[in-house]
Design a protein around this motif. Structure first.
Motif, PDB file in Angstrom:
ATOM      1  N   ASP A   1       0.867  -1.309   0.010  1.00  0.00           N
ATOM      2  CA  ASP A   1       0.011   0.198  -0.073  1.00  0.00           C
ATOM      3  C   ASP A   1       0.976   1.242   0.167  1.00  0.00           C
ATOM      4  O   ASP A   1       2.091   1.297   0.648  1.00  0.00           O
ATOM      5  CB  ASP A   1      -0.862   0.063   1.243  1.00  0.00           C
ATOM      6  N   GLU A   2       0.583   2.363  -0.516  1.00  0.00           N
ATOM      7  CA  GLU A   2       1.111   3.654  -0.724  1.00  0.00           C
ATOM      8  C   GLU A   2       2.591   3.494  -1.259  1.00  0.00           C
ATOM      9  O   GLU A   2       3.456   3.860  -0.664  1.00  0.00           O
ATOM     10  CB  GLU A   2       1.259   4.196   0.933  1.00  0.00           C
ATOM     11  N   TYR A   3       2.491   2.729  -2.383  1.00  0.00           N
ATOM     12  CA  TYR A   3       3.835   2.457  -2.839  1.00  0.00           C
ATOM     13  C   TYR A   3       4.711   3.538  -3.425  1.00  0.00           C
ATOM     14  O   TYR A   3       5.953   3.301  -3.416  1.00  0.00           O
ATOM     15  CB  TYR A   3       3.446   1.398  -4.181  1.00  0.00           C
ATOM     16  N   GLN A   4       4.059   4.679  -3.595  1.00  0.00           N
ATOM     17  CA  GLN A   4       4.610   5.808  -3.771  1.00  0.00           C
ATOM     18  C   GLN A   4       5.511   6.306  -2.865  1.00  0.00           C
ATOM     19  O   GLN A   4       6.531   7.270  -3.028  1.00  0.00           O
ATOM     20  CB  GLN A   4       3.814   6.963  -4.416  1.00  0.00           C
ATOM     21  N   ASP A   5       5.337   6.089  -1.561  1.00  0.00           N
ATOM     22  CA  ASP A   5       6.136   6.530  -0.224  1.00  0.00           C
ATOM     23  C   ASP A   5       7.577   5.582  -0.198  1.00  0.00           C
ATOM     24  O   ASP A   5       8.082   5.626   0.999  1.00  0.00           O
ATOM     25  CB  ASP A   5       5.484   6.563   0.716  1.00  0.00           C
ATOM     26  N   THR A   6       7.711   4.578  -0.990  1.00  0.00           N
ATOM     27  CA  THR A   6       8.852   3.688  -0.656  1.00  0.00           C
ATOM     28  C   THR A   6       9.855   4.345  -0.990  1.00  0.00           C
ATOM     29  O   THR A   6      10.022   5.169  -1.623  1.00  0.00           O
ATOM     30  CB  THR A   6       8.660   2.366  -1.382  1.00  0.00           C
ATOM     31  N   ASN A   7      11.185   3.955  -0.064  1.00  0.00           N
ATOM     32  CA  ASN A   7      12.332   4.500  -0.285  1.00  0.00           C
ATOM     33  C   ASN A   7      13.404   3.428  -0.777  1.00  0.00           C
ATOM     34  O   ASN A   7      12.812   2.247  -0.869  1.00  0.00           O
ATOM     35  CB  ASN A   7      13.087   5.236   1.113  1.00  0.00           C
ATOM     36  N   ALA A   8      14.852   3.684  -1.241  1.00  0.00           N
ATOM     37  CA  ALA A   8      15.365   2.687  -1.610  1.00  0.00           C
ATOM     38  C   ALA A   8      15.693   1.659  -0.788  1.00  0.00           C
ATOM     39  O   ALA A   8      15.880   0.559  -0.969  1.00  0.00           O
ATOM     40  CB  ALA A   8      16.928   3.405  -1.822  1.00  0.00           C
TER      41      ALA A   8
ATOM     42  N   ASN B   1      12.147  12.396   3.775  1.00  0.00           N
ATOM     43  CA  ASN B   1      12.349  11.378   4.408  1.00  0.00           C
ATOM     44  C   ASN B   1      12.970  10.047   3.717  1.00  0.00           C
ATOM     45  O   ASN B   1      13.062   9.243   4.107  1.00  0.00           O
ATOM     46  CB  ASN B   1      10.916  10.948   5.064  1.00  0.00           C
ATOM     47  N   GLY B   2      13.263  10.236   2.630  1.00  0.00           N
ATOM     48  CA  GLY B   2      13.907   9.465   1.867  1.00  0.00           C
ATOM     49  C   GLY B   2      13.146   8.917   0.482  1.00  0.00           C
ATOM     50  O   GLY B   2      13.515   7.948  -0.195  1.00  0.00           O
ATOM     51  N   ALA B   3      11.803   9.159   0.609  1.00  0.00           N
ATOM     52  CA  ALA B   3      11.016   8.442  -0.454  1.00  0.00           C
ATOM     53  C   ALA B   3      11.337   8.726  -1.696  1.00  0.00           C
ATOM     54  O   ALA B   3      11.800   9.856  -1.989  1.00  0.00           O
ATOM     55  CB  ALA B   3       9.517   8.947  -0.119  1.00  0.00           C
ATOM     56  N   ASP B   4      11.562   7.726  -2.508  1.00  0.00           N
ATOM     57  CA  ASP B   4      12.295   7.823  -3.915  1.00  0.00           C
ATOM     58  C   ASP B   4      11.015   7.749  -5.055  1.00  0.00           C
ATOM     59  O   ASP B   4      10.399   6.398  -5.164  1.00  0.00           O
ATOM     60  CB  ASP B   4      13.073   6.732  -4.248  1.00  0.00           C
ATOM     61  N   ILE B   5      10.640   8.749  -5.467  1.00  0.00           N
ATOM     62  CA  ILE B   5       9.406   8.669  -6.405  1.00  0.00           C
ATOM     63  C   ILE B   5       9.620   7.830  -7.754  1.00  0.00           C
ATOM     64  O   ILE B   5       9.154   7.189  -8.496  1.00  0.00           O
ATOM     65  CB  ILE B   5       8.783  10.088  -6.774  1.00  0.00           C
ATOM     66  N   SER B   6      10.777   7.787  -7.902  1.00  0.00           N
ATOM     67  CA  SER B   6      11.504   6.998  -9.123  1.00  0.00           C
ATOM     68  C   SER B   6      10.960   5.661  -9.031  1.00  0.00           C
ATOM     69  O   SER B   6      10.944   4.684  -9.962  1.00  0.00           O
ATOM     70  CB  SER B   6      12.855   7.131  -9.299  1.00  0.00           C
ATOM     71  N   ILE B   7      10.747   4.917  -7.830  1.00  0.00           N
ATOM     72  CA  ILE B   7      10.426   3.582  -7.801  1.00  0.00           C
ATOM     73  C   ILE B   7       9.152   3.171  -8.195  1.00  0.00           C
ATOM     74  O   ILE B   7       9.050   2.217  -8.930  1.00  0.00           O
ATOM     75  CB  ILE B   7      10.650   3.124  -6.363  1.00  0.00           C
ATOM     76  N   ILE B   8       8.204   3.950  -7.979  1.00  0.00           N
ATOM     77  CA  ILE B   8       6.845   4.035  -8.764  1.00  0.00           C
ATOM     78  C   ILE B   8       6.993   4.507 -10.001  1.00  0.00           C
ATOM     79  O   ILE B   8       6.380   3.742 -10.956  1.00  0.00           O
ATOM     80  CB  ILE B   8       5.781   4.673  -8.065  1.00  0.00           C
ATOM     81  N   GLY B   9       7.602   5.511 -10.252  1.00  0.00           N
ATOM     82  CA  GLY B   9       7.827   5.666 -11.648  1.00  0.00           C
ATOM     83  C   GLY B   9       8.439   4.984 -12.704  1.00  0.00           C
ATOM     84  O   GLY B   9       8.263   4.784 -13.994  1.00  0.00           O
ATOM     85  N   SER B  10       9.390   4.067 -12.076  1.00  0.00           N
ATOM     86  CA  SER B  10      10.073   3.151 -13.158  1.00  0.00           C
ATOM     87  C   SER B  10       9.558   1.610 -12.964  1.00  0.00           C
ATOM     88  O   SER B  10      10.180   0.799 -13.542  1.00  0.00           O
ATOM     89  CB  SER B  10      11.671   2.895 -12.768  1.00  0.00           C
ATOM     90  N   PHE B  11       8.461   1.375 -12.411  1.00  0.00           N
ATOM     91  CA  PHE B  11       7.992   0.260 -12.263  1.00  0.00           C
ATOM     92  C   PHE B  11       7.945  -0.597 -13.624  1.00  0.00           C
ATOM     93  O   PHE B  11       8.269  -1.858 -13.723  1.00  0.00           O
ATOM     94  CB  PHE B  11       6.465   0.363 -11.772  1.00  0.00           C
ATOM     95  N   SER B  12       7.368  -0.201 -14.612  1.00  0.00           N
ATOM     96  CA  SER B  12       7.130  -0.730 -15.871  1.00  0.00           C
ATOM     97  C   SER B  12       8.377  -0.972 -16.547  1.00  0.00           C
ATOM     98  O   SER B  12       8.822  -2.011 -17.305  1.00  0.00           O
ATOM     99  CB  SER B  12       6.268   0.261 -17.008  1.00  0.00           C
ATOM    100  N   THR B  13       9.431  -0.266 -16.353  1.00  0.00           N
ATOM    101  CA  THR B  13      10.966  -0.330 -16.781  1.00  0.00           C
ATOM    102  C   THR B  13      11.587  -1.510 -16.024  1.00  0.00           C
ATOM    103  O   THR B  13      12.327  -2.476 -16.587  1.00  0.00           O
ATOM    104  CB  THR B  13      11.507   0.841 -16.555  1.00  0.00           C
ATOM    105  N   ARG B  14      11.289  -1.571 -14.741  1.00  0.00           N
ATOM    106  CA  ARG B  14      12.051  -2.539 -14.014  1.00  0.00           C
ATOM    107  C   ARG B  14      11.365  -3.856 -14.365  1.00  0.00           C
ATOM    108  O   ARG B  14      12.215  -4.842 -13.854  1.00  0.00           O
ATOM    109  CB  ARG B  14      12.140  -2.318 -12.369  1.00  0.00           C
ATOM    110  N   PHE B  15      10.302  -3.970 -14.265  1.00  0.00           N
ATOM    111  CA  PHE B  15       9.445  -5.168 -14.838  1.00  0.00           C
ATOM    112  C   PHE B  15       8.929  -5.032 -15.921  1.00  0.00           C
ATOM    113  O   PHE B  15       7.664  -4.627 -16.370  1.00  0.00           O
ATOM    114  CB  PHE B  15       8.349  -5.434 -13.514  1.00  0.00           C
ATOM    115  N   PRO B  16       9.405  -5.840 -16.975  1.00  0.00           N
ATOM    116  CA  PRO B  16       8.853  -5.732 -18.376  1.00  0.00           C
ATOM    117  C   PRO B  16       7.418  -6.547 -18.581  1.00  0.00           C
ATOM    118  O   PRO B  16       6.911  -5.970 -19.415  1.00  0.00           O
ATOM    119  CB  PRO B  16       9.943  -6.644 -19.372  1.00  0.00           C
ATOM    120  N   ASP B  17       7.286  -7.412 -17.696  1.00  0.00           N
ATOM    121  CA  ASP B  17       6.066  -7.975 -17.666  1.00  0.00           C
ATOM    122  C   ASP B  17       5.031  -7.291 -17.239  1.00  0.00           C
ATOM    123  O   ASP B  17       3.717  -7.778 -16.967  1.00  0.00           O
ATOM    124  CB  ASP B  17       6.026  -9.479 -17.193  1.00  0.00           C
TER     125      ASP B  17
END
Length: 686
Positions: free
Chosen positions: A214-221, A249-265
């Motif tokens: 939940d709240e995946y956009q708030d995950t950090n590295a 607080n360290g949340a990395d917006i690129s984690i949700i932003g790059s989801f489709s790139t990191r997981f081709p499926d």
């Protein structure tokens, strides 16, 4: 069944094939229902509940979802779903695998960190920039742990803070010694829970068939690498790019932003039917957030029908006139007080509105100030309780000596280590039955010019200087009293600790232990110290009435802690509940006063977003450090989408105290509530 209650978008997402699924759940679109529906779908496909992991950002959110699952599948099945925050889940796993886990709060470890830091001096280095203080360096290190996955701390400091390059080696050595002390005493902080869990996940199959976040956009590295280490067969991530507001607080917006790139499926689903807000409120939110770059296309749709009140812009000539004006509007409102929220960007904004509401007799509760568990008196009592549970907890000992006159963190640590030496590893044995054959329990320090280590211990004193204090004769023979920096006050403090723990060692009920601590002479030092400080006037005198009231408030908090301890039968279970669960407990009633971050995930019929002046919101100072106008715009989006029926936006033109004129917030121009004039164009050039 939960699935029968979902709309088409929610149902499609909840029944997505196994794999890497990202659900973009905009504000008010029913993400909780979708997650509950997903769990129901998994259970109906014969996935065992214990093979499902639900990661949330509050334990309250996890419990709400589990409760909803229990409504359909029963408590026995629902309780087997592994659900909780990243930290709570990691804590449970480590408890199962390694046994005893000594979890420490950040403020406790800051004291330990400070005791290491205080041994250093930076004055021998030629640098025009002052070295970071102990607390700031601790926060910087915590940020590093949450955001950096490759560089060592020294290299990271040199790369990011070039002006501190000459200090980087000393900073890194402080961190290394701090980590060594934590390992020696078995201390873990919240970051350590995730780091240890990540190590465990990398080496073992944790047995989860699907991990829901939940709240995946708030995950950090750090959280991101933990998820990667788990390698679950299926991943179900729910979040909203536009509600990512924890970059500080360290949340990395690129984690949700790059989801489709990191997981081709990967498959991306969008929930855009808003069930919370009216058309005018949602239209305003959409208009402003559209100024941010679109990564996942979306357009919120309103499902509510009927007449709706347009958002109101309320303008005041002066800052405090604004606070009084908003308070008047709230007092005149017919909305139930608990359904009204005042939302602010900066905590300083809350003081004026809180004072104005209380002056008018309007009840309110402030979230973002000092909570019950963050109050010094509660922390001190729990520190004493911690030593009862774990006598090896040096941190609790050091923190207690904040209330002993003339004893800093470094000296407190010396006392604790010396007591352990006198007790051959046991602090309590060193206190009660010390090895008197050890004439000098205080070790010399290893000096190192390069690492800033210069000081040595002082000469030993004599315990005889405390002979007239009337202390316990047994205690008077303890070599610990030879420490030269002990004063009569601090020796008495140490004696009162000796007396308290002599009483506590035969007590097994948490409620009795809490009561004994609260009534002890040792805790009396805490009451006296805090009430005295809180009663100090500007001219340095003490207001005795204020001091008496302060002491009564402290005792009331002790009573509340006593009530919280009643259901518990074991010391460790009670203490861990206070540490892990304290952030989900709130007090008070009435109008909600909330920072934007505290308002996340909540909703109210009537919302006031105040202090919409440039510099305050957006906060230019924070933007210059680590923020951006996009982050501030997401904060505005979160604030206004808390409103269901009525939304008020306010700003003031002038601050008479600072004699400062204000310019309206850039976001007010973007809403269309103000025309885009010269003021707006000037803001864009900042």
């Amino acid at each position: 069944m939960p699935l029968s209650r979902l709309n088409h978008q929610q149902l499609t997402a909840a029944t997505a094939p196994y794999g890497h699924n990202l659900i973009i759940a905009s504000a008010g679109t029913g993400k909780t229902s979708t997650i509950v529906g997903r769990i129901a779908h998994l259970l109906s496909r014969n996935v065992k509940p214990e093979e499902i992991l639900l990661l949330t950002f509050t334990n309250k959110a996890a419990q709400e979802m589990v409760d909803r699952v229990a409504t359909f599948f029963g408590r026995e099945i629902a309780s087997k779903v592994d659900a909780g925050t990243f930290h709570a889940v990691s804590y449970r796993w480590l408890k199962r695998k390694v046994g005893k886990v000594v979890l420490k709060q950040p403020r406790e470890l800051k004291t330990l960190f400070r005791s290491v830091y205080e041994k250093r001096t930076f004055s021998h280095l030629d640098n025009p920039i002052s070295a970071y203080g102990a607390n700031h360096l601790y926060d910087l290190y915590s940020y590093y742990q949450n955001t950096e996955t490759t560089h060592h701390f020294e290299a990271w400091v040199k790369e990011r803070y070039e002006e501190h390059e000459s200090y980087a080696l000393i900073y890194a050595d402080i961190v290394d010694e701090f980590e060594a002390l934590k390992r020696e005493y078995g201390f873990l902080n919240f970051n350590d829970l995730l780091i240890r869990m990540r190590e465990m996940a990398a080496q073992n199959d944790l047995g989860y068939q699907e991990v829901l976040i939940d709240e995946y956009q708030d995950t950090n590295a750090l959280q991101g690498t933990l998820i990667d280490a788990m390698r679950p067969p299926s991943l179900f991530c729910v979040g909203d790019y536009d509600q990512s507001i924890y970059a500080f607080n360290g949340a990395d917006i690129s984690i949700i932003g790059s989801f489709s790139t990191r997981f081709p499926d990967a498959k991306v689903y969008t929930l855009n039917k808003n069930y919370r807000s009216t058309v005018p409120i949602l239209s305003l939110a959409n208009t402003v957030i559209a100024y941010n770059e679109r990564i996942y296309p979306k357009a919120l749709e309103v499902t509510r029908t009927g007449e709706a009140q347009s958002p109101s812009l309320v303008v005041y000539e002066e800052l405090f006139e604004q606070y009084h004006g908003i308070a008047h509007l709230i007092r005149a409102s017919t909305t139930v007080r608990e359904e009204i929220a005042v939302i602010f960007r900066n905590n300083a904004s809350a003081d004026g509105i809180e004072a104005s509401l209380r002056e008018m007799g309007v009840p309110c509760r402030r979230r973002g100030g000092t909570s019950f568990f963050d109050s010094k008196e509660v922390k001190a009592l729990l520190d004493m309780y911690t030593l009862l549970v774990n006598e090896s907890d040096m941190m609790a000992f050091i923190h207690l000596f904040d209330y002993a006159k003339g004893v800093g963190s470094a000296v407190a640590k010396e006392l604790f280590i010396a007591l352990q030496k006198l007790g051959h590893g046991s602090f309590l044995r060193g206190l009660y039955t010390p090895d008197t054959g050890i004439s000098n329990p205080f070790e010399k320090r290893k000096l190192n010019h390069q690492l800033g280590l210069f000081d040595d211990y002082s000469e030993l004193g004599s315990a005889g200087r405390f002979a007239k204090l009337g202390l316990d004769p047994t205690f008077m023979t303890n070599p610990i009293l030879k420490h030269a920096k002990l004063s009569k006050d601090s020796a008495t403090f140490l004696h009162d600790l000796f007396s308290l723990f002599r009483q506590l060692k035969t007590i097994h009920e948490p409620k009795v232990a809490v009561q004994k601590i609260a009534l002890s002479a040792l805790y009396g030092h805490v009451i006296e110290h805090l009430s005295h400080r809180r009663a100090m006037t500007e001219n340095g005198s003490v207001d005795e009435k204020v001091k008496s009231d302060s002491q009564e408030k402290i005792r009331r908090k002790c009573t509340l802690l006593f009530e919280l301890s009643r259901p518990y039968k074991e010391h460790e279970r009670f203490l861990n509940a206070m540490i892990l669960g304290s952030q989900d407990l709130t007090q008070g009633e009435g109008v909600h006063l909330l920072s934007i971050h505290a308002s996340k995930g909540l909703e109210y019929q009537e919302v006031y977003v105040i202090d919409l002046m440039d510099g305050r919101f957006p906060n230019r100072k924070l933007m210059s450090r680590s923020g951006s106008i996009e982050e501030e715009r997401r904060l505005f989006y979160v604030a206004v989408t808390r409103a269901k029926d009525r939304l008020y936006l306010s700003y003031a033109k002038y601050d008479k105290i600072k004699k400062t004129p204000f310019v309206p917030s850039q976001f007010l121009f973007e809403t269309g509530l103000l025309p885009k004039d010269e003021q707006y164009r000037a803001l864009l050039e900042k």
